[in-house]
Design a protein around this motif. Sequence first.
Motif, short mmCIF file in Angstrom:
data_model
loop_
_atom_site.label_atom_id
_atom_site.label_comp_id
_atom_site.label_asym_id
_atom_site.label_seq_id
_atom_site.Cartn_x
_atom_site.Cartn_y
_atom_site.Cartn_z
N LEU A 160 -53.69 10.22 -6.54
CA LEU A 160 -53.09 11.42 -5.96
C LEU A 160 -54.18 12.45 -5.67
O LEU A 160 -55.08 12.67 -6.49
CB LEU A 160 -52.05 12.01 -6.91
N ALA A 167 -57.87 16.39 0.52
CA ALA A 167 -56.51 15.99 0.16
C ALA A 167 -55.74 15.39 1.32
O ALA A 167 -55.02 14.40 1.16
CB ALA A 167 -55.75 17.18 -0.42
N ALA A 171 -54.32 11.64 1.32
CA ALA A 171 -52.88 11.42 1.44
C ALA A 171 -52.57 10.47 2.58
O ALA A 171 -51.66 9.63 2.47
CB ALA A 171 -52.16 12.75 1.64
N THR A 175 -50.73 6.90 2.14
CA THR A 175 -49.52 6.54 2.88
C THR A 175 -49.67 5.17 3.52
O THR A 175 -48.75 4.33 3.47
CB THR A 175 -49.22 7.60 3.96
#
Length: 273
Positions: A160, A167, A171, A175
Amino acid sequence: MTRSIRLIADDYGLAPGVSGAILDLIARGRLTGTSCMTGLPEWEEAAARIRPFCRRAAVGLHLTLTDQIAATGSSSLAPEGKLPGLAALALPVRRGRIDERDIHAELDAQYDRFTEALAGPPDHIDGHQHVHFLPAVRNWLLARFGAAAHKPALRGAPGLPGLDPAAAKIAAIATLAAGFNSAMRRAGFSVMTPLSGIYDWRQPEKFASTLRGAVDTLPEQGLFMCHPGHLDDILRARDPMHGAREVEFTVLSSEDFGASLDKAGARVMDGRA
């Protein structure tokens, strides 16, 4: 107790300057190993250079479906013999404009070129621009290795992002990788995770802090990917991120990096561990 972390350099075989820099860092004990691009014309020469290191380093396959020359020539994947850009790859695959059989044929060719040149299977498999997370590549991994007694380790998803400066990029990769770790573990693969080393390569000055953060926080046997290299004409023609590669090499080969490992009670994992 010393904590062991994996440092794997991507793109071995992309250009002589990249391959030379990676071999230098392996010799210094600053890398666990590397992942090889086998579809390019210089692969045979690059394979000969890394062959003496195979007993001390983890040598893997860097599946390549974007931007470079296709090992299989022209197909629905590479209509003019050149692999598409990442943005052009993912959506057409989902819409069925690229025949999945052509993707699998390209991956088979790259895998076979690895095993023929290095007289054995790769220690691990990952993907250039994370293409191993794409559904068509997951299908190839399961079809090629699902029933095999020995399976290569796979690069897994990043953790995470939290407040990480990268970030948004982390992310996006997470995904793309959704469900990958669990599906591949169920199929019997070892998955190397969490993945670290993600930053904005357009700002190469951020690499040093990204590496320091990994040294301080990456869990035992976690994986840090990197892209060191020396600039040459071939690299300049093939890769837009060449400006960051010299910076990464300088940081990884520095005394400061060695000192940061000692301070954090960490070590670069041996490639054959």
